[in-house]
Design a protein around this motif. Structure first.
Motif, PDB file in Angstrom:
ATOM      1  N   VAL A 158      10.121  -2.891  -3.939  1.00 59.28           N
ATOM      2  CA  VAL A 158       9.144  -3.931  -4.264  1.00 59.28           C
ATOM      3  C   VAL A 158       8.284  -4.206  -3.035  1.00 59.28           C
ATOM      4  O   VAL A 158       8.783  -4.317  -1.922  1.00 59.28           O
ATOM      5  CB  VAL A 158       9.845  -5.215  -4.769  1.00 59.28           C
ATOM      6  N   TYR A 159       6.981  -4.302  -3.250  1.00 55.92           N
ATOM      7  CA  TYR A 159       6.064  -4.384  -2.114  1.00 55.92           C
ATOM      8  C   TYR A 159       6.190  -5.676  -1.347  1.00 55.92           C
ATOM      9  O   TYR A 159       5.943  -5.740  -0.146  1.00 55.92           O
ATOM     10  CB  TYR A 159       4.618  -4.152  -2.573  1.00 55.92           C
ATOM     11  N   LYS A 160       6.567  -6.784  -2.013  1.00 59.87           N
ATOM     12  CA  LYS A 160       6.740  -8.073  -1.335  1.00 59.87           C
ATOM     13  C   LYS A 160       7.996  -8.736  -1.877  1.00 59.87           C
ATOM     14  O   LYS A 160       7.925  -9.562  -2.791  1.00 59.87           O
ATOM     15  CB  LYS A 160       5.529  -8.980  -1.552  1.00 59.87           C
ATOM     16  N   PRO A 161       9.162  -8.396  -1.347  1.00 58.92           N
ATOM     17  CA  PRO A 161      10.408  -8.947  -1.878  1.00 58.92           C
ATOM     18  C   PRO A 161      10.433 -10.462  -1.926  1.00 58.92           C
ATOM     19  O   PRO A 161      10.952 -11.056  -2.888  1.00 58.92           O
ATOM     20  CB  PRO A 161      11.463  -8.405  -0.905  1.00 58.92           C
ATOM     21  N   THR A 198       9.528   4.676   0.265  1.00 54.90           N
ATOM     22  CA  THR A 198       8.945   3.661  -0.603  1.00 54.90           C
ATOM     23  C   THR A 198       8.284   4.362  -1.781  1.00 54.90           C
ATOM     24  O   THR A 198       7.326   5.123  -1.593  1.00 54.90           O
ATOM     25  CB  THR A 198       7.917   2.808   0.154  1.00 54.90           C
ATOM     26  N   ILE A 199       8.804   4.121  -2.970  1.00 54.58           N
ATOM     27  CA  ILE A 199       8.292   4.766  -4.186  1.00 54.58           C
ATOM     28  C   ILE A 199       8.076   3.696  -5.236  1.00 54.58           C
ATOM     29  O   ILE A 199       8.972   2.892  -5.513  1.00 54.58           O
ATOM     30  CB  ILE A 199       9.297   5.816  -4.705  1.00 54.58           C
ATOM     31  N   TYR A 200       6.892   3.681  -5.827  1.00 57.69           N
ATOM     32  CA  TYR A 200       6.589   2.722  -6.890  1.00 57.69           C
ATOM     33  C   TYR A 200       6.277   3.466  -8.184  1.00 57.69           C
ATOM     34  O   TYR A 200       5.803   4.609  -8.159  1.00 57.69           O
ATOM     35  CB  TYR A 200       5.402   1.846  -6.505  1.00 57.69           C
ATOM     36  N   THR A 201       6.529   2.795  -9.299  1.00 54.62           N
ATOM     37  CA  THR A 201       6.232   3.377 -10.614  1.00 54.62           C
ATOM     38  C   THR A 201       5.351   2.460 -11.458  1.00 54.62           C
ATOM     39  O   THR A 201       4.931   2.843 -12.549  1.00 54.62           O
ATOM     40  CB  THR A 201       7.535   3.656 -11.388  1.00 54.62           C
ATOM     41  N   PHE A 202       5.081   1.253 -10.962  1.00 54.78           N
ATOM     42  CA  PHE A 202       4.321   0.246 -11.711  1.00 54.78           C
ATOM     43  C   PHE A 202       3.399  -0.496 -10.754  1.00 54.78           C
ATOM     44  O   PHE A 202       3.806  -0.872  -9.649  1.00 54.78           O
ATOM     45  CB  PHE A 202       5.289  -0.745 -12.375  1.00 54.78           C
ATOM     46  N   TRP A 203       2.166  -0.688 -11.206  1.00 55.71           N
ATOM     47  CA  TRP A 203       1.186  -1.477 -10.467  1.00 55.71           C
ATOM     48  C   TRP A 203       0.478  -2.366 -11.468  1.00 55.71           C
ATOM     49  O   TRP A 203      -0.139  -1.877 -12.430  1.00 55.71           O
ATOM     50  CB  TRP A 203       0.156  -0.580  -9.776  1.00 55.71           C
ATOM     51  N   ARG A 208      -5.976  -6.323  -8.024  1.00 56.38           N
ATOM     52  CA  ARG A 208      -6.188  -5.006  -7.425  1.00 56.38           C
ATOM     53  C   ARG A 208      -4.882  -4.398  -6.899  1.00 56.38           C
ATOM     54  O   ARG A 208      -4.839  -3.770  -5.828  1.00 56.38           O
ATOM     55  CB  ARG A 208      -7.229  -5.094  -6.287  1.00 56.38           C
ATOM     56  N   ALA A 209      -3.817  -4.578  -7.676  1.00 61.56           N
ATOM     57  CA  ALA A 209      -2.503  -4.102  -7.248  1.00 61.56           C
ATOM     58  C   ALA A 209      -2.492  -2.591  -7.019  1.00 61.56           C
ATOM     59  O   ALA A 209      -1.890  -2.104  -6.054  1.00 61.56           O
ATOM     60  CB  ALA A 209      -1.450  -4.497  -8.276  1.00 61.56           C
ATOM     61  N   TRP A 210      -3.163  -1.856  -7.914  1.00 63.14           N
ATOM     62  CA  TRP A 210      -3.204  -0.399  -7.780  1.00 63.14           C
ATOM     63  C   TRP A 210      -3.928   0.008  -6.505  1.00 63.14           C
ATOM     64  O   TRP A 210      -3.437   0.837  -5.734  1.00 63.14           O
ATOM     65  CB  TRP A 210      -3.877   0.208  -9.010  1.00 63.14           C
ATOM     66  N   GLU A 211      -5.077  -0.593  -6.276  1.00 60.93           N
ATOM     67  CA  GLU A 211      -5.880  -0.245  -5.103  1.00 60.93           C
ATOM     68  C   GLU A 211      -5.149  -0.596  -3.800  1.00 60.93           C
ATOM     69  O   GLU A 211      -5.290   0.100  -2.790  1.00 60.93           O
ATOM     70  CB  GLU A 211      -7.229  -0.950  -5.156  1.00 60.93           C
ATOM     71  N   ARG A 212      -4.349  -1.673  -3.842  1.00 62.49           N
ATOM     72  CA  ARG A 212      -3.620  -2.111  -2.641  1.00 62.49           C
ATOM     73  C   ARG A 212      -2.240  -1.468  -2.517  1.00 62.49           C
ATOM     74  O   ARG A 212      -1.514  -1.723  -1.556  1.00 62.49           O
ATOM     75  CB  ARG A 212      -3.455  -3.636  -2.656  1.00 62.49           C
ATOM     76  N   ASN A 213      -1.872  -0.660  -3.512  1.00 58.17           N
ATOM     77  CA  ASN A 213      -0.517  -0.095  -3.590  1.00 58.17           C
ATOM     78  C   ASN A 213       0.542  -1.193  -3.561  1.00 58.17           C
ATOM     79  O   ASN A 213       1.606  -1.049  -2.942  1.00 58.17           O
ATOM     80  CB  ASN A 213      -0.252   0.916  -2.473  1.00 58.17           C
TER      81      ASN A 213
END
Length: 257
Positions: A158-161, A198-203, A208-213
């Protein structure tokens, strides 16, 4: 190699062009789809067959819905309800034998808002899944539990736990439930292949979650001990999340020797 994928399509008819384009590009042998958001009679079988796939599915009007596609291996449906609650009518579970592997396609409840009835339903659903998963392992056959688990197992997922402490996808109770599955003997295939990445599957579609990863890893493959040594590769087709009118998830895949 046997390529197996999972994809929360977020509306199969709305995203059908995206799905067909990805199938043509990636050519997975087996695909588990979640969140069809369509009743059974509106499943686009003709288009799926034209793309070279056979399918079994369990739909529901407006919400939920799961499907299993196979490119060449025969599919034999085993069940479409998770044992443990005869009154549960949500279409979140589909089990089939594909080739010689038991494939379970699942769409775990989101559970938000926390606290509340939806969160309690999620915990009960996980309890039922854990009980059934134990029985599947006892059959001593190759099994994969595939789909959108709506949980980030660790802070690496998770990008921001700190932002998700009281979110139903990151609550300690839900993470403990997922960990309980692993302790039965299942292997989190993607994390096994990439223990430190770090691996994500959902944005999300917002901010702009996708653009910011700014992503989450919530789509998982849990493989039984029979398949651990056959696990060869895996990844996320992240670029699909950037396509026009696409899902907020990206397809995830593994390959078995």
């Amino acid at each position: 190699m046997l390529k197996i994928a999972t994809y929360n399509i977020n509306g199969i008819n709305a995203r059908l062009p995206v799905l067909l384009q990805w199938l043509q590009e990636a050519k997975p042998d087996i695909v588990c789809l979640q969140e069809l958001k369509a009743p059974g009679e509106r499943f686009p079988l003709a288009e799926i067959q034209a793309a070279g796939y056979q399918a079994v599915w369990h739909g529901q009007k407006s919400w939920n819905g799961v499907a299993i596609l196979s490119r060449s291996l025969p599919i034999q449906e085993v069940g479409r309800s998770l044992p443990g609650d005869k009154d549960d009518v949500q279409s979140r579970y589909l089990e089939a034998v594909v080739g010689q592997i038991v494939i379970v396609c699942l769409y775990c409840p989101n559970g938000n808002p926390y606290p509340g009835e939806k969160f309690e339903y999620k915990l009960k659903w996980y309890k039922r899944l854990t009980a059934h998963a134990k029985k599947l392992l006892a059959h001593d056959v190759p099994v994969i539990l595939i789909g959108d688990y709506n949980v980030m197992p660790t802070t690496l997922d998770v990008y921001k736990p700190e932002k998700y402490v009281n979110d139903a996808l990151f609550r300690t109770e839900v993470r403990a439930a997922f960990d309980g599955l692993l302790k039965q003997g299942w292997t989190d295939a993607i994390r096994h292949l990439y223990p430190e990445e770090t691996i994500y599957t959902f944005w999300d579609y917002f901010r702009r979650a996708w653009e910011r990863n700014a992503g989450l890893r919530i789509d998982h493959f849990l493989i039984s001990p029979h398949l651990r040594d056959r696990l060869s590769r895996g990844g996320v087709d992240k670029h699909v999340r950037g396509w026009e009118k696409t899902s907020d998830h990206a397809p995830v895949w593994i390959e078995l020797k």
